[in-house]
Structures are given as C-alpha cells and as structure tokens.
Design a protein around this motif. Structure first.
Motif, short mmCIF file in Angstrom:
data_model
loop_
_atom_site.label_atom_id
_atom_site.label_comp_id
_atom_site.label_asym_id
_atom_site.label_seq_id
_atom_site.Cartn_x
_atom_site.Cartn_y
_atom_site.Cartn_z
N VAL A 137 -23.39 68.51 -10.36
CA VAL A 137 -23.58 67.93 -9.23
C VAL A 137 -25.03 67.69 -8.95
O VAL A 137 -25.49 66.79 -8.12
N GLU A 138 -25.71 68.63 -9.27
CA GLU A 138 -27.35 68.44 -8.91
C GLU A 138 -27.93 67.45 -9.77
O GLU A 138 -28.86 66.61 -9.48
N LYS A 139 -27.60 67.38 -11.09
CA LYS A 139 -28.04 66.63 -12.03
C LYS A 139 -27.66 64.96 -11.69
O LYS A 139 -28.56 64.12 -11.78
N LEU A 140 -26.47 64.70 -11.29
CA LEU A 140 -26.16 63.33 -10.86
C LEU A 140 -26.25 63.24 -9.37
O LEU A 140 -25.99 62.06 -8.87
N LYS A 141 -26.79 64.02 -8.67
CA LYS A 141 -27.39 63.97 -7.53
C LYS A 141 -26.12 63.52 -6.40
O LYS A 141 -26.04 62.33 -5.66
N VAL A 142 -25.01 64.26 -6.56
CA VAL A 142 -23.86 64.17 -5.94
C VAL A 142 -23.96 64.72 -4.41
O VAL A 142 -24.21 65.90 -4.45
N ARG A 143 -24.10 63.95 -3.42
CA ARG A 143 -24.19 64.41 -2.10
C ARG A 143 -23.06 64.18 -1.14
O ARG A 143 -22.90 65.09 -0.11
N ILE A 214 -28.94 54.02 -10.20
CA ILE A 214 -28.01 54.37 -9.11
C ILE A 214 -27.92 55.95 -8.94
O ILE A 214 -27.09 56.48 -8.27
N LEU A 215 -28.84 56.59 -9.80
CA LEU A 215 -28.67 58.13 -9.55
C LEU A 215 -29.38 58.56 -8.39
O LEU A 215 -29.68 59.87 -8.04
N SER A 216 -30.10 57.78 -7.44
CA SER A 216 -30.75 58.19 -6.53
C SER A 216 -29.81 58.72 -5.30
O SER A 216 -28.72 58.42 -5.56
N THR A 217 -30.34 59.40 -4.49
CA THR A 217 -29.42 60.06 -3.47
C THR A 217 -28.70 59.08 -2.61
O THR A 217 -29.29 58.08 -1.97
N PRO A 218 -27.27 58.85 -2.61
CA PRO A 218 -26.47 57.91 -2.04
C PRO A 218 -26.90 58.10 -0.35
O PRO A 218 -26.71 58.88 0.08
N SER A 222 -20.44 55.79 6.47
CA SER A 222 -18.84 56.03 6.51
C SER A 222 -18.78 57.43 7.19
O SER A 222 -19.38 58.37 6.73
N ASP A 223 -17.87 57.35 8.32
CA ASP A 223 -17.60 58.72 8.65
C ASP A 223 -16.39 59.21 7.96
O ASP A 223 -15.74 60.34 8.06
N ASP A 224 -15.68 58.34 7.14
CA ASP A 224 -14.48 59.01 6.33
C ASP A 224 -14.86 59.62 5.05
O ASP A 224 -13.94 60.55 4.72
N ASP A 225 -16.02 59.69 4.65
CA ASP A 225 -16.31 60.52 3.70
C ASP A 225 -17.19 61.98 3.97
O ASP A 225 -17.48 62.05 5.18
N SER A 226 -16.96 62.90 3.42
CA SER A 226 -17.67 64.15 3.90
C SER A 226 -18.72 64.50 3.16
O SER A 226 -18.98 64.65 1.86
#
Length: 228
Positions: A137-143, A214-218, A222-226
C-alpha cells in the motif's frame, strides 16, 4: 487476388465461383466446383505461406492460453501479502484490486472484475486486502479505495482509482464494458477495437519515468470512493 493469377487459372477460378453461386445446379456439380476452387487456390504458394502463418499464430495463441490457465488465469482470486510479488511476477499481465472489506464500492469493483477475469485469460486478476498489505500500500501509494494497479512484466504501468468517469452508466453491463475499455487503454488486457494502442508494450518500456509516473498520489474528486 484474382488479378495476380495467370489467365487460364483466373478463368477456371471464375468458372468455379460462378458454378458455386448458381442456385439451380445440383449438389454433385456444386461439390466439383468447390473442389476446383480449393485446388486452384492451393496452387498459389503465397496463399499457402499466409495460411501456414495463420496456423502458427493460432498454435502459439493456444499454447499461451493453456499456459495462462495453468497459472490460474480466467478467474478472480484473492491473495495475501506474502504471495503478492510471486503472483505479479509470474504473469506477463496482472491486475490487482486493493480493497477494504467494508467498502461498498470495493464490492462493486469485485463484481465487475470477476466478469472481466473470465473474458480475459491473457491477464491475471487478483485482489488483496489493503488493511493487511501495509508494505505494498505504501510502495504503490494507494490512498483511496478501491484502487486497481495494472502490471506488465512485474512493473506498474497504470492505476485506476475507483470508477472515475464510469459511474454515469445506468446498467451494470455498461459499467463493466466501460471498466474493460479503461483497462484496455492501458494495455493490461487485449482489446480488438482499433483505437486501442497496438504497440503499448514497446511504448511502455521507452523509459522508467513514463512507466512509473502513475505512482504519484492519486487526486480524486469523487465522493463515491473512500479515502483510506
């Protein structure tokens, strides 16, 4: 093709085609016309080369499909953190959904990816619990969840955050096709439609910066995602 034939063969082939198209000929004459047409076409060496090339492509595709099925392609599977690297590196194309068990949008993403996994055996479809995968999660910058990371040859080539731009559709099958097109544009699944980039692999390997940008913080509006 007819223009490249010598005159006698061209005339015979035209005759065979005309015989084949006649509505009143009996079955025996039609059979002879079919055989004559096939025999004439078989005499052309260039046509035979093209036929052999097509057969070879089909054999290669069959072999690749069997190899992919042996790796578990064709289905949507959940893995754990210890299996992540091995799974991503094992297949040329891999897609991983980072999910949260309590998020409805993640459950919806599961539904559509399960359908696409059956349609695209060229790609490995997996999911992983983001809460239990802190390192990646940290490596791929999943936010934000759901997040889907697309891989080619073990390298991240694109990231999908939620259903951005796809949730205006009123029907589930339309959302599935929209998601399929979005993934297809990244090159992680093979699409037959002409507007998809046919040479994505070579373009993706032109430089590390392009591959991993593309691995920068997204950024998500949208309010649909958490946020997670």
């Amino acid at each position: 093709y007819l223009e490249s034939l010598d005159a006698p063969r061209k005339q015979r082939l035209e005759f065979a085609k005309n015989m084949h198209g006649g509505g009143s000929i009996n079955s025996e004459i039609q059979k002879q016309a079919d055989e004559e047409e096939a025999r004439i076409l078989d005499e052309d060496p260039e046509l035979d080369i093209l036929r052999q090339q097509r057969i070879e492509r089909l054999r290669k595709l069959k072999s690749q499909t069997q190899d992919n099925l042996a790796k578990g392609h064709g289905k949507y599977e959940e893995i754990v953190e210890d299996e992540f690297l091995k799974t991503v590196l094992k297949s040329k194309f891999c897609l991983c959904h980072f999910y949260h068990k309590d998020f409805d949008m993640c459950k919806l993403m599961d539904k559509h990816l399960e359908i696409l996994a059956r349609d695209h055996v060229e790609t490995k479809f997996i999911k992983i619990n983001a809460e239990k995968t802190p390192f990646f999660v940290e490596k791929l910058k999943v936010r934000t969840l759901p997040t889907v990371v697309l891989f080619m040859d073990g390298k991240s080539i694109d990231t999908l955050v939620g259903f951005d731009g796809m949730m205006n559709a009123k029907k589930d099958d339309i959302v599935t096709r929209a998601l399929e097109e979005r993934i297809g544009m990244s090159g992680c699944i093979k699409m037959e439609r002409a507007f998809y980039e046919p040479d994505f692999e070579s373009k993706a390997m032109e430089g590390e910066e392009k591959t991993f940008s593309i691995l920068s913080t997204p950024q998500n509006d949208s309010d649909d995602d958490s946020d997670w």
